[in-house]
Design a protein around this motif. Structure first.
Motif, PDB file in Angstrom:
ATOM      1  N   ILE A 348       0.954  -1.339   0.161  1.00 44.49           N
ATOM      2  CA  ILE A 348       0.272  -0.083  -0.380  1.00 44.49           C
ATOM      3  C   ILE A 348       0.547   1.120  -0.433  1.00 44.49           C
ATOM      4  N   LEU A 349       0.743   2.158  -1.384  1.00 49.04           N
ATOM      5  CA  LEU A 349       1.941   2.991  -0.998  1.00 49.04           C
ATOM      6  C   LEU A 349       1.190   4.457  -0.464  1.00 49.04           C
ATOM      7  N   THR A 350       1.654   5.397   0.174  1.00 45.69           N
ATOM      8  CA  THR A 350       0.568   6.564  -0.100  1.00 45.69           C
ATOM      9  C   THR A 350       1.796   7.632  -0.105  1.00 45.69           C
ATOM     10  N   PHE A 351       1.701   9.252  -0.002  1.00 48.53           N
ATOM     11  CA  PHE A 351       2.932  10.034   0.363  1.00 48.53           C
ATOM     12  C   PHE A 351       3.408   9.867   1.318  1.00 48.53           C
ATOM     13  N   PRO A 352       4.180  10.643   1.296  1.00 50.99           N
ATOM     14  CA  PRO A 352       5.287   9.914   2.235  1.00 50.99           C
ATOM     15  C   PRO A 352       4.749  11.227   3.670  1.00 50.99           C
ATOM     16  N   ASN A 353       5.075  12.173   3.154  1.00 52.76           N
ATOM     17  CA  ASN A 353       4.361  13.449   4.633  1.00 52.76           C
ATOM     18  C   ASN A 353       3.903  14.849   3.996  1.00 52.76           C
ATOM     19  N   LEU A 354       4.053  16.061   5.007  1.00 50.42           N
ATOM     20  CA  LEU A 354       3.115  16.649   4.839  1.00 50.42           C
ATOM     21  C   LEU A 354       3.133  17.663   3.157  1.00 50.42           C
ATOM     22  N   GLU A 355       5.222  18.208   3.160  1.00 52.10           N
ATOM     23  CA  GLU A 355       5.349  18.399   2.404  1.00 52.10           C
ATOM     24  C   GLU A 355       5.324  18.125   0.952  1.00 52.10           C
ATOM     25  N   THR A 356       5.487  16.414   0.403  1.00 52.66           N
ATOM     26  CA  THR A 356       4.859  15.555  -0.542  1.00 52.66           C
ATOM     27  C   THR A 356       3.956  16.081  -0.859  1.00 52.66           C
ATOM     28  N   LYS A 357       2.516  15.527   0.231  1.00 52.91           N
ATOM     29  CA  LYS A 357       1.939  15.716  -0.458  1.00 52.91           C
ATOM     30  C   LYS A 357       1.045  16.933  -0.671  1.00 52.91           C
ATOM     31  N   MET A 358       1.180  18.302   0.152  1.00 44.27           N
ATOM     32  CA  MET A 358       0.523  19.228  -0.393  1.00 44.27           C
ATOM     33  C   MET A 358       2.030  19.703  -2.022  1.00 44.27           C
ATOM     34  N   SER A 359       2.661  19.366  -1.918  1.00 46.75           N
ATOM     35  CA  SER A 359       3.598  19.964  -2.722  1.00 46.75           C
ATOM     36  C   SER A 359       3.340  19.485  -4.499  1.00 46.75           C
ATOM     37  N   PHE A 360       2.635  17.753  -4.620  1.00 48.71           N
ATOM     38  CA  PHE A 360       2.685  17.426  -5.309  1.00 48.71           C
ATOM     39  C   PHE A 360       1.408  17.715  -6.039  1.00 48.71           C
ATOM     40  N   ASN A 361       0.433  17.660  -5.159  1.00 51.13           N
ATOM     41  CA  ASN A 361      -1.084  17.799  -5.624  1.00 51.13           C
ATOM     42  C   ASN A 361      -1.137  19.195  -6.147  1.00 51.13           C
ATOM     43  N   ASN A 362      -0.622  20.308  -5.505  1.00 50.33           N
ATOM     44  CA  ASN A 362      -0.241  21.833  -5.981  1.00 50.33           C
ATOM     45  C   ASN A 362       0.689  21.590  -7.286  1.00 50.33           C
ATOM     46  N   TYR A 363       1.586  21.362  -7.414  1.00 53.46           N
ATOM     47  CA  TYR A 363       2.189  20.554  -8.867  1.00 53.46           C
ATOM     48  C   TYR A 363       1.187  20.414  -9.911  1.00 53.46           C
ATOM     49  N   LEU A 364       0.629  19.671  -9.400  1.00 54.26           N
ATOM     50  CA  LEU A 364      -0.703  19.787 -10.589  1.00 54.26           C
ATOM     51  C   LEU A 364      -1.363  20.201 -10.456  1.00 54.26           C
ATOM     52  N   LEU A 365      -2.234  20.860  -9.773  1.00 51.96           N
ATOM     53  CA  LEU A 365      -3.369  21.920  -9.713  1.00 51.96           C
ATOM     54  C   LEU A 365      -2.283  22.769 -10.839  1.00 51.96           C
ATOM     55  N   ASN A 366      -1.439  23.636 -10.462  1.00 51.20           N
ATOM     56  CA  ASN A 366      -0.805  24.292 -11.565  1.00 51.20           C
ATOM     57  C   ASN A 366      -1.320  24.021 -12.728  1.00 51.20           C
ATOM     58  N   TYR A 367      -0.680  22.595 -12.979  1.00 50.71           N
ATOM     59  CA  TYR A 367      -1.186  22.322 -13.974  1.00 50.71           C
ATOM     60  C   TYR A 367      -2.246  22.493 -15.148  1.00 50.71           C
ATOM     61  N   PHE A 368      -2.973  22.335 -14.179  1.00 54.48           N
ATOM     62  CA  PHE A 368      -5.010  21.766 -14.710  1.00 54.48           C
ATOM     63  C   PHE A 368      -5.203  23.303 -15.532  1.00 54.48           C
ATOM     64  N   ILE A 369      -4.460  24.321 -14.451  1.00 54.98           N
ATOM     65  CA  ILE A 369      -5.168  25.264 -14.743  1.00 54.98           C
ATOM     66  C   ILE A 369      -4.698  26.298 -15.103  1.00 54.98           C
ATOM     67  N   LYS A 370      -5.001  27.982 -15.373  1.00 54.77           N
ATOM     68  CA  LYS A 370      -4.227  28.466 -16.928  1.00 54.77           C
ATOM     69  C   LYS A 370      -3.305  29.465 -16.722  1.00 54.77           C
ATOM     70  N   LYS A 371      -2.955  29.333 -15.429  1.00 57.16           N
ATOM     71  CA  LYS A 371      -2.234  30.262 -14.789  1.00 57.16           C
ATOM     72  C   LYS A 371      -1.674  29.173 -13.239  1.00 57.16           C
ATOM     73  N   PRO A 372      -0.687  30.335 -12.655  1.00 56.90           N
ATOM     74  CA  PRO A 372      -0.674  29.688 -11.814  1.00 56.90           C
ATOM     75  C   PRO A 372      -1.231  29.808 -10.593  1.00 56.90           C
ATOM     76  N   ILE A 373      -1.633  28.507  -9.842  1.00 56.27           N
ATOM     77  CA  ILE A 373      -2.726  28.764  -8.472  1.00 56.27           C
ATOM     78  C   ILE A 373      -2.267  29.930  -7.346  1.00 56.27           C
ATOM     79  N   ASP A 374      -1.050  30.523  -7.577  1.00 52.38           N
ATOM     80  CA  ASP A 374      -0.979  31.000  -6.371  1.00 52.38           C
ATOM     81  C   ASP A 374      -1.578  32.742  -7.381  1.00 52.38           C
ATOM     82  N   LYS A 375      -1.531  33.216  -8.953  1.00 52.28           N
ATOM     83  CA  LYS A 375      -2.269  34.021  -8.962  1.00 52.28           C
ATOM     84  C   LYS A 375      -4.404  34.597  -9.403  1.00 52.28           C
ATOM     85  N   ILE A 376      -4.562  32.924  -8.568  1.00 51.30           N
ATOM     86  CA  ILE A 376      -5.521  32.534  -8.855  1.00 51.30           C
ATOM     87  C   ILE A 376      -5.555  32.689  -7.206  1.00 51.30           C
ATOM     88  N   PRO A 377      -7.233  33.869  -6.315  1.00 51.02           N
ATOM     89  CA  PRO A 377      -7.647  34.023  -5.157  1.00 51.02           C
ATOM     90  C   PRO A 377      -8.392  32.320  -4.447  1.00 51.02           C
TER      91      PRO A 377
END
Length: 513
Positions: A348-377
């Motif tokens: 059973i695999l999972t994210f190692p920790n909060l850093e990896t979990k948050m960062s990976f999901n934010n990274y993919l979210l940046n990919y999903f949307i048209k501009k960086p997530i930090d530019k969308i409030p």
């Protein structure tokens, strides 16, 4: 930092420099001793920034007999430092084309020749030079040769996005590694490290006695910091730090022994005056993961508890790359549980920790949307809304998110009809926002909750539908909320319905339980 503490070895992978200039060092010479006394050919796979290069350099100093460097360390009175061996060390750097890779190999050959006082015949190619270097070293020093290869797979991984270059790179390094097999009689010890584990047939053809120690429990702590290291040697550097919070953020890598911290995280955390943030993930952009994600309709939420076979995490080849395998070997997923059955082993695999979990999901979210997530409030809006149980405004926040999706990033024509895609986006959204706990496919007595989100005194239960209605009614009829009624928290149920034509929210209902 306190004056009596040793310096932090940030970015330093030279063992002699760490010891001679009084940098902090966590003793890994016990693992080194057991490795070199038990095996002739060994291989280790670990994620980047885990200390593989330092371990390689430590082995070099051991075999070259530099005893003074090891005073007070485990190996100091166990290894015969009078026995010195010629060492050939190969360290690969990034190569985006074949000529750069070849130049890199020749640079390594030239450095080894200079160090050992040996000259290859000028008309030979790199593989023949390597073979000649092994033989001539054996003849000159009357000792078998030690071969150390750092980041054996870098030339291949750096070109995963250009498959033909990756294949040609594989063939080049394969020819190089074949020389190890062909010169067995002259070799004392050979050790190769990398991030990935390609199949032996594709890289180490014929080198059947190469022992993969990556998943052997006795070598589980060979790289990285343990909790014991944190609570003893490193503790004076962490004065005032909440160790439970540190563990949540950076601990959790599991190679079948202790839970491990990435050293890079801890050193930069201390250097940054205890600021909890993303350190390891930001040092390399996993663009090849995006390309793999594009190919299939993956539901990101499933990476919380991903069941895989032993074969899936053991190795892969360029022609058949699994996203799950790459995520595990690269360090974005780790082992949560090992299941031993009569017919094989599962994990059973999972994210190692909060850093990896948050960062990976934010990274993919940046990919999903048209501009960086930090530019969308919307992400900050999300936290603000759910911290106070404000679900009236959540509908518009979700609509703003999905209005920003760049659907042309995906190769699947039916992506807008895929329920897991919408679940993936919302899951990544919540996880990236740093909520206390986010559970996908939360198991109940009567089915699975699509998403459960926890923050402070609130629990939110979500059900998603695509091109159909009744999301909220499903939660109510199946009473998904029952398992949390005794929690003492405020429970809200939320039904969200999507339309595949508009690719956005068309139905939204919520109730407080």
């Amino acid at each position: 930092m306190k004056k009596n503490l040793k310096k932090l070895p940030i970015g330093i992978s030279t063992f002699s420099k760490i010891i001679e200039q009084d940098y902090l060092y966590i003793d890994k010479t016990k693992e080194a001793y057991e490795l070199i006394t038990n095996y002739q050919y060994a291989f280790l796979s670990r994620p980047r920034r885990f200390g593989k290069s330092l371990f390689i350099d430590t082995l070099q100093e051991i075999f070259e007999g530099n005893k003074k460097l090891f005073e007070g360390l485990y190996i100091s009175d166990k290894w015969d430092f009078e026995e010195k061996y010629p060492v050939i060390k190969i360290s690969f750097s990034g190569s985006r084309d074949i000529e750069a890779l070849k130049l890199n190999i020749f640079r390594n050959m030239n450095e080894a020749q200079e160090k050992l006082g040996i000259e290859c015949s000028k008309e030979y190619d790199y593989a023949t030079c390597f073979s000649e270097l092994i033989k001539k070293s054996y003849e000159k020093y009357q000792k078998p040769v030690v071969i150390l290869v750092d980041e054996y797979d870098k030339a291949i991984l750096d070109n995963i996005d250009q498959i033909e270059v990756a294949k040609e790179s594989r063939e080049i390094v394969k020819i190089l590694y074949t020389q190890i097999k062909d010169n067995d009689r002259y070799i004392k010890f050979a050790f190769l490290t990398g991030v990935s584990k390609f199949t032996k047939a594709s890289i180490f053809s014929g080198l059947n006695n190469l022992k993969d120690i990556s998943m052997l429990p006795k070598y589980g702590n060979i790289c990285g910091y343990t909790q014991n290291d944190i609570e003893t040697t490193i503790l004076p550097y962490l004065d005032g730090v909440d160790l439970e919070e540190l563990k949540k953020w950076y601990n959790g890598y599991n190679f079948l022994k202790d839970k491990i911290y990435n050293p890079f995280d801890i050193l930069l955390f201390i250097d940054a005056d205890f600021l909890f943030k993303n350190y390891w993930f930001s040092t390399g952009t996993p663009s090849f993961l995006i390309k793999l994600f594009q190919k299939e309709n993956y539901n990101l939420a499933k990476f919380e508890n991903l069941k895989v076979s032993e074969e899936l995490i053991e190795s892969f080849d360029i022609e058949d790359i699994s996203l799950e395998t790459v995520m595990f070997q690269s360090g974005y997923l780790t082992i949560k549980e090992q299941i031993i059955r009569r017919r094989g082993i599962q994990y059973i695999l999972t994210f190692p920790n909060l850093e990896t979990k948050m960062s990976f999901n934010n990274y993919l979210l940046n990919y999903f949307i048209k501009k960086p997530i930090d530019k969308i409030p919307v992400q900050n809006d999300l936290v603000d809304l759910l911290e106070v149980g404000n679900l009236n405004d959540l509908e518009q926040t979700l609509k703003s998110l999905f209005a920003s999706i760049a659907y042309n990033n995906f190769t699947k024509n039916d992506i807008e009809e895929f329920e897991g895609f919408y679940a993936s986006v919302i899951y990544a959204y919540f996880v990236g926002a740093g909520f206390d706990k986010v559970i996908a496919e939360d198991v109940t007595n009567d089915g699975r909750i699509d998403l459960s989100v926890f923050i402070d005194d609130y629990i939110y239960i979500f059900e998603f539908k695509v091109d159909s209605k009744g999301a909220l009614e499903q939660i109510k009829s199946k009473e998904y909320f029952n398992k949390y009624l005794s929690s003492g928290k405020d429970i809200y149920i939320v039904g969200v319905e999507f339309d595949s034509s508009s690719r956005n929210v068309v139905g939204y209902e919520w109730e407080r339980v």
